[in-house]
Design an enzyme around this catalytic site. Structure first.
Site, mmCIF file in Angstrom:
data_model
loop_
_atom_site.group_PDB
_atom_site.id
_atom_site.type_symbol
_atom_site.label_atom_id
_atom_site.label_comp_id
_atom_site.label_asym_id
_atom_site.label_seq_id
_atom_site.Cartn_x
_atom_site.Cartn_y
_atom_site.Cartn_z
ATOM 1 N N SER A 83 -22.952 -9.663 24.105
ATOM 2 C CA SER A 83 -22.203 -8.926 23.251
ATOM 3 C C SER A 83 -20.904 -10.127 22.920
ATOM 4 O O SER A 83 -20.511 -10.091 21.996
ATOM 5 C CB SER A 83 -21.773 -7.532 23.670
ATOM 6 N N CYS A 121 -26.585 -5.439 26.742
ATOM 7 C CA CYS A 121 -26.456 -4.208 25.705
ATOM 8 C C CYS A 121 -27.737 -3.956 24.961
ATOM 9 O O CYS A 121 -28.298 -3.051 24.940
ATOM 10 C CB CYS A 121 -25.158 -4.417 24.735
ATOM 11 N N CYS A 134 -27.276 -0.623 26.635
ATOM 12 C CA CYS A 134 -26.868 0.445 25.707
ATOM 13 C C CYS A 134 -27.932 0.780 24.732
ATOM 14 O O CYS A 134 -28.161 2.090 24.502
ATOM 15 C CB CYS A 134 -25.749 -0.046 24.869
ATOM 16 N N LYS A 142 -31.307 2.545 26.105
ATOM 17 C CA LYS A 142 -30.668 3.567 26.915
ATOM 18 C C LYS A 142 -30.648 4.603 25.887
ATOM 19 O O LYS A 142 -31.171 5.747 26.028
ATOM 20 C CB LYS A 142 -29.469 3.334 27.723
ATOM 21 N N LYS A 143 -29.778 4.403 24.742
ATOM 22 C CA LYS A 143 -29.537 5.432 23.816
ATOM 23 C C LYS A 143 -30.770 5.922 23.094
ATOM 24 O O LYS A 143 -31.066 7.121 22.683
ATOM 25 C CB LYS A 143 -28.461 4.948 22.846
ATOM 26 N N GLY A 190 -22.658 6.788 39.395
ATOM 27 C CA GLY A 190 -21.692 6.390 38.113
ATOM 28 C C GLY A 190 -22.442 6.465 36.870
ATOM 29 O O GLY A 190 -23.426 7.403 36.722
ATOM 30 N N TYR A 191 -22.183 5.832 36.025
ATOM 31 C CA TYR A 191 -22.804 5.678 34.418
ATOM 32 C C TYR A 191 -24.150 5.892 34.587
ATOM 33 O O TYR A 191 -24.912 6.820 34.009
ATOM 34 C CB TYR A 191 -22.305 4.694 33.765
ATOM 35 N N ALA A 201 -26.514 6.011 36.965
ATOM 36 C CA ALA A 201 -27.321 7.024 37.558
ATOM 37 C C ALA A 201 -27.393 8.303 36.948
ATOM 38 O O ALA A 201 -28.281 8.934 36.946
ATOM 39 C CB ALA A 201 -26.731 6.873 38.908
ATOM 40 N N GLU A 246 -26.777 8.855 33.705
ATOM 41 C CA GLU A 246 -27.486 8.838 32.382
ATOM 42 C C GLU A 246 -28.831 9.023 32.656
ATOM 43 O O GLU A 246 -29.601 9.824 31.709
ATOM 44 C CB GLU A 246 -27.105 7.626 31.790
ATOM 45 N N ASP A 288 -18.299 -8.789 30.951
ATOM 46 C CA ASP A 288 -18.526 -8.230 32.293
ATOM 47 C C ASP A 288 -18.556 -9.383 33.553
ATOM 48 O O ASP A 288 -18.079 -8.856 34.519
ATOM 49 C CB ASP A 288 -20.069 -7.743 32.316
ATOM 50 N N THR A 314 -19.594 -3.061 26.256
ATOM 51 C CA THR A 314 -19.804 -3.866 25.256
ATOM 52 C C THR A 314 -18.498 -4.004 24.303
ATOM 53 O O THR A 314 -18.417 -5.089 23.906
ATOM 54 C CB THR A 314 -21.007 -3.240 24.520
ATOM 55 N N HIS A 370 -13.871 24.566 10.516
ATOM 56 C CA HIS A 370 -14.863 25.492 10.910
ATOM 57 C C HIS A 370 -15.996 25.868 10.347
ATOM 58 O O HIS A 370 -16.115 25.372 9.472
ATOM 59 C CB HIS A 370 -13.706 26.825 10.712
ATOM 60 N N GLU A 372 -13.125 22.145 16.799
ATOM 61 C CA GLU A 372 -12.033 22.844 16.270
ATOM 62 C C GLU A 372 -11.175 23.155 17.432
ATOM 63 O O GLU A 372 -9.852 23.285 17.333
ATOM 64 C CB GLU A 372 -12.269 23.847 15.405
#
Ligand code: NDP
Length: 451
Positions: A14, A42, A47, A50-51, A176-177, A179, A181, A302, A310, A434, A439
Site C-alpha cells: 500500500s 493488504c 485486508c 480477510k474482508k 489481537g486483530y 486472532a 477476526e 509497517d 493500510t 430513524h 441514532e
C-alpha cells in the site's frame, strides 16, 4: 551526479505503490521492486481476502435470520475450494490493476527482491544495481511466531487463505486483530474454534467495555475463548496436532493458527550495514517526515511500525511525495485515526478509550447497549454498544466506540466529526436518523459515568 532514477521504491504494498505512483505523476523517474505479488499484505494476504472471508462467513447467521423473517431457506455446506478459487481470481485481478496503474503512471517494475547496496544504490536479486537519488523502503511486515517446542507445525495468516480444506477444529493463538477476526470468520464458516489469549482480556489497548462486549459476543457465538492461557508445546500425532497448554486443557486440533503479532521486514535488506538505525523490533526509525538518518533513504508503512494500517501507510507514502517531490514538507497525521476490527460483531473505534481519557482529566461517559431491531426481530440476543467518551471541561468527544454490525462504516463518519473537534453538544444537535442503530450516538442524554 546522475542517477538511474529519482526514486527507487522497495516494496509493492500500500505505502510503496502510492508513493511510486504519485512521485511518477510529478514527472519523476521511478523504479519499484517487489519480490512477491504486487499489492502487498493488504491486497494479497490481509485486508482484502480477510474482508471477503468475513462476508462469506456472515451468510451462516444471515440464513438463520432469513428463516426467522419468514423465508424458506436451507443452508447447504460451505464450499471452501469454490470460494478459494474465486478469491484467488479476485486477488489476481486486483494485483493486475495495481500493476497496470503503476505502469500507466510510468513506474518501471521489477519482480525481484531488492536490497540496499549504498545510500543511493539498490541491488536486485540477479545482482543488477540501480542507482537512485532517493530510496523508499516500504517492505512491510510478516507474521511473528514465538519459539516453542512444535512451533514448526503452526500456520499463520499467510497460509490461511491457501488451505486445501478448512480444518474441522482449529486453535487460534493470540488476542489481537488477526486472532479475533479469524476466530469469528472460521466460526461463521462452521469450523470449531478454540482461541487462547495469554492476557486477561482480548484486544489489549482498546476500550475495556468494548473489549468485554466483543469477547462476550464471541463466546455466545460459540467460540471457546480461553483467557490467561498459552501453548506449551505442540506434537504432531496421527489424530492431529496435540496441544499441551498452560491451563491443563490439552486437546487435538486439525490446525493451529498463530496470530501473535507481526515484525517489520528489514532482515537482510542492508539497512543496518549502512548505519540506518532500527528499533529493537527491527523497525526502521524515521523522523516526522519518514526520513531515516541517511538523508537519501526514507521508509513508510509497517516497516516503520508506527500505526500498522493500510490507510496510514498510504498517507505516509503521499506525505513523503509532497515533501520530497513537491517541495511541500508534510508530516503524515497520526492523530485520531479511526479503525475497525472485523470481528462478528464488528468493532469501530476512534480516539481515546475510557481508560486512556480518564488519565488525561475528568470525563463523562455516555454508553448504550441494546438489542438492535434487525437481529432482535429474528430472535437473536445480540446487543450492540454505542459509546462516547467526552472531556468534562472542553465538552469535546475524545473517543467513540461502536460494537455493532456495520461499525466500520459508522466509525468512518463519526471519525470526521471527532477529527473536526465535535463536542457532545454538536452530536446532540444533530437530528437522529430513524430507525437506525447509529441514532443512539445523538440521543444519549445522561452520562453513565463521570470522573
Ligand atoms: P496484534 O499486535 O494486534 O496482536 C498480537 C497478539 O498476540 C496480542 O494479543 C499479543 O498479546 C499476542 N502475543 C504476542 N506475543 C505472544 C506470545 N509470545 N505468546 C502468546 N501470545 C502472544 O497483532 P496481529 O498479528 O493480530 O496484527 C498485527 C497488526 O496488523 C495489528 O496490530 C494491526 O495494526 C494490523 N491489522 C489490522 C487489521 C484491521 O485494521 N482490521 C486487521 C489485521 C491486522 P498481548 O496483548 O499480551 O501482547
Amino acid at each position: 551526479m546522475s542517477f538511474d532514477y529519482d526514486l527507487f521504491v522497495i516494496g509493492g504494498g500500500s505505502g510503496g505503490v502510492r508513493a511510486a505512483r504519485l512521485a511518477a505523476e510529478t514527472g519523476a523517474r521511478v523504479g519499484l521492486a517487489e519480490e512477491y505479488r504486487m499489492g502487498g499484505t493488504c491486497v494479497i494476504r490481509g485486508c482484502v481476502p480477510k474482508k471477503l472471508m468475513v462476508f462469506a462467513s456472515g451468510f451462516s447467521g444471515a440464513m438463520d435470520d432469513a428463516r426467522a423473517y419468514g423465508w424458506d431457506v436451507t443452508a447447504g455446506g460451505f464450499d471452501w475450494p469454490r470460494f478459494r478459487a474465486k478469491l484467488e481470481a479476485e486477488l489476481s485481478r486486483l494485483e493486475g490493476i495495481y500493476r497496470s496503474n503503476l505502469q500507466k503512471a510510468g513506474v518501471e517494475l521489477f519482480d525481484a527482491r531488492a536490497t540496499l547496496a549504498d545510500p543511493h544504490t539498490v541491488r536486485l536479486a540477479d545482482g543488477t544495481e540501480k542507482t537512485a537519488k532517493h530510496i523508499l523502503v516500504a517492505t512491510g511486515g510478516r507474521p511473528f511466531v514465538p519459539e516453542f517446542p512444535g512451533a514448526e507445525h503452526v500456520i499463520t495468516s499467510n497460509e490461511i487463505f491457501k488451505l486445501d480444506a478448512l480444518p474441522g477444529k482449529i486453535l487460534i493463538v493470540g488476542g489481537g486483530y488477526i486472532a479475533c477476526e479469524f476466530a469469528c470468520i472460521l466460526n461463521g464458516l462452521g469450523v470449531e474454534v478454540t482461541q487462547y489469549y495469554r492476557g486477561a482480556q482480548i484486544l489489549r489497548g482498546f476500550d475495556e467495555e468494548a473489549r468485554g462486549h466483543i469477547a462476550g459476543a464471541m463466546c455466545d457465538n460459540g467460540i471457546d475463548l480461553r483467557l490467561g492461557t498459552n501453548v506449551q508445546r505442540i506434537e504432531k500425532t496421527e489424530a492431529g496436532l496435540w496441544v499441551t497448554s498452560t491451563d491443563g486443557h490439552d486437546a487435538v486440533y486439525d490446525a493451529v493458527l498463530y496470530a501473535t503479532g507481526r515484525v517489520p521486514n528489514t532482515e537482510g535488506l542492508g539497512l543496518a550495514e549502512l548505519g540506518v538505525p532500527l528499533n529493537g523490533n527491527g523497525a526502521v526509525l524515521v523522523d516526522d517526515y519518514s526520513q531515516t538518518t541517511i538523508p537519501s533513504i526514507y521508509a513508510v508503512g509497517d516497516v516503520t511500525d508506527r500505526i500498522n494500517l493500510t490507510p496510514v501507510a498510504i498517507r505516509e507514502g503521499a506525505a513523503f511525495v509532497e515533501t520530497v517531490f513537491k517541495g511541500n514538507p508534510t508530516k503524515p497525521d497520526h492523530e485520531l485515526v479511526p479503525g475497525a476490527v472485523f470481528t462478528q460483531p464488528e468493532f469501530g473505534t476512534v480516539g481515546l478509550s475510557e481508560e486512556a481519557a480518564r488519565e488525561q482529566g475528568p470525563i463523562e461517559v455516555y454508553a448504550a447497549s441494546f438489542r438492535p431491531m434487525q437481529t432482535g426481530f429474528a430472535g437473536r440476543e445480540d446487543r450492540v454498544l454505542m459509546k462516547l467518551v467526552v472531556c468534562a471541561e472542553t465538552r469535546r468527544v475524545l473517543g467513540c466506540h461502536i460494537v455493532a454490525d456495520g461499525a466500520g462504516e459508522m466509525i468512518q463518519l463519526a471519525g470526521i466529526a471527532i477529527k473536526m473537534g465535535a463536542t457532545k453538544e454538536d452530536f446532540d444537535r444533530t437530528v437522529a436518523v430513524h430507525p437506525t442503530m447509529a441514532e443512539e450516538l445523538v440521543t444519549m442524554k445522561a452520562p453513565v459515568r463521570t470522573g
